[in-house]
Write an enzyme that holds these catalytic residues in place. Structure first.
Site, PDB file in Angstrom:
ATOM      1  N   ASP A   1       1.036  -1.055   0.038  1.00 29.28           N
ATOM      2  CA  ASP A   1       0.075   0.036   0.189  1.00 29.28           C
ATOM      3  C   ASP A   1       0.790   1.143  -0.085  1.00 29.28           C
ATOM      4  OD1 ASP A   1      -2.368   1.547   0.170  1.00 29.28           O
ATOM      5  OD2 ASP A   1      -2.416   1.586   2.301  1.00 29.28           O
TER       6      ASP A   1
ATOM      7  N   CYS B   1     -25.890 -11.441  -3.906  1.00 31.19           N
ATOM      8  CA  CYS B   1     -25.851 -10.400  -2.569  1.00 31.19           C
ATOM      9  C   CYS B   1     -25.650  -9.053  -2.799  1.00 31.19           C
ATOM     10  CB  CYS B   1     -25.076 -11.354  -1.726  1.00 31.19           C
ATOM     11  SG  CYS B   1     -24.837 -10.654  -0.008  1.00 31.19           S
TER      12      CYS B   1
ATOM     13  N   CYS C   1     -17.811   8.010   1.810  1.00 36.67           N
ATOM     14  CA  CYS C   1     -17.525   6.902   2.476  1.00 36.67           C
ATOM     15  C   CYS C   1     -17.013   7.326   3.903  1.00 36.67           C
ATOM     16  CB  CYS C   1     -16.287   5.992   1.934  1.00 36.67           C
ATOM     17  SG  CYS C   1     -15.596   4.710   2.732  1.00 36.67           S
TER      18      CYS C   1
END
Length: 352
Positions: free
Chosen positions: A175, A232, A254
């Site tokens: 990351d 789903c 978010c």
């Protein structure tokens, strides 16, 4: 030694070092994924994360990082830790532990399957506003920052690879570089990108950190992972700020973005602050309701265990906190990323 034998040896070394899962893909460009990422950024859904606007060429083709690249190792590290009360989803209200693992470790949910009916009722995380605790923190930030742990593991693995292949060269990331990590992991068979945009593994759900090593040696690639979200849509329905559409996230809505990446000098918009469900750093709602996270098992990495001083935080204690206390409590913690001003801003946003 054959390519297959070398690949198996390297994978075993990765597991020996402590990684939970390892896969291999080629160094071929990620054109489709790069196009989708570029369009996402062009639409502004990345918000204030300006670094995502740079280095598109490297995300598209890792040969722009390591010109001799032939293979990419994708590595997953489980960070799941249950809450202090032992619940599977400690931030959700009324979770029924009896449904955990009820469909077995070999369950397969092909595209189009009704996943939600296979595991009983979901954890009603969408109702968390009825049971807000004194500041909820995303599970990944309960312990030590993974940037303090994973690079050391990657260095060890690269050194082992060089012992096996002296001419091997590599670049590793956790990351920390311009890579399409989830696209790499998906193509390497680690897992698939769920409708909440997190990577999901069949073995342990989505509670994983990803990292990569780009190598100049040719290894045996794994088959890409199959999308097993089926029909789903629990993650989309549970998101209190409507940040999700299938397979796409609007960062600007978010809760994780608002509490971590939004600059401390920027207040959280009132209409979103009213829907934050008690979160002061990150958010786990979309993961807590995911049926695949019924397979979560506690991590073997002791540093990811919850820190009592972090879990014991209250809104009042954060409001009284000074810079020295902030530095001491959050030493080697991901929470230091939001800075003291950002953490206090997040607490203010929860007040009516």
């Amino acid at each position: 030694m054959t390519k297959s034998e070398l690949t198996d040896l390297i994978k075993q070394e990765a597991l020996n070092i402590g990684f939970t899962k390892v896969g291999v893909t080629t160094a071929e460009p990620f054109n489709e994924d790069a196009d989708r990422f570029s369009a996402w950024v062009a639409g502004g859904a990345h918000g204030m994360m300006k670094w995502l606007e740079r280095d598109h060429d490297k995300r598209r083709d890792v040969k722009n990082i390591l010109p001799e690249a032939k293979s990419i190792l994708s590595l997953a590290l489980n960070y799941y830790h249950p809450g202090a009360d032992g619940d599977v989803c400690p931030t959700a209200v009324g979770d029924d532990r009896s449904t955990r693992l009820s469909i077995g470790n070999n369950a397969i949910f092909p595209r189009g399957a009704d996943v939600s009916s296979a595991v009983g009722q979901p954890s009603p995380a969408v109702q968390q506003t009825k049971a807000v605790r004194a500041g909820k923190i995303s599970r990944y930030a309960w312990g030590t920052d993974y940037h303090e742990i994973i690079p050391t593991m990657l260095r060890k693995l690269l050194a082992k690879i060089k012992e096996l292949v002296p001419e091997a060269e590599g670049r590793y990331y956790s990351d920390t570089g311009p890579l399409l990590e989830k696209a790499i992991a998906e193509r390497a068979g680690i897992g698939w990108r769920g409708k909440h945009t997190n990577l999901i593994t069949r073995e342990m759900g989505s509670w994983v950190f990803l990292s990569e090593i780009i190598l100049n040696i040719e290894l045996e690639p794994d088959a890409p992972a199959e999308d097993m979200c089926g029909t789903c849509t629990r993650c989309i329905e549970a998101c209190p700020t409507d940040a999700l559409t299938p397979y796409e996230l609007d960062s600007r809505k978010c809760i994780s973005y608002l509490t971590i990446e939004l600059k401390p000098q920027n207040e959280i918009p009132a209409e979103l602050a009213a829907k934050m469900s008690g979160w002061i750093y990150g958010c786990d709602i979309c993961q807590d309701v995911c049926p695949w996270n019924r397979f979560a098992e506690p991590t073997a990495i002791s540093e990811f265990a919850p820190r009592e001083d972090i879990l014991a935080l209250t809104q009042d204690s954060i409001e009284r906190m000074d810079p020295e206390e902030f530095s001491n409590i959050f030493r080697k913690s991901p929470i230091k990323r939001t800075k003291l001003a950002g953490l206090k801003r997040n607490v203010r946003a929860l007040k009516p």
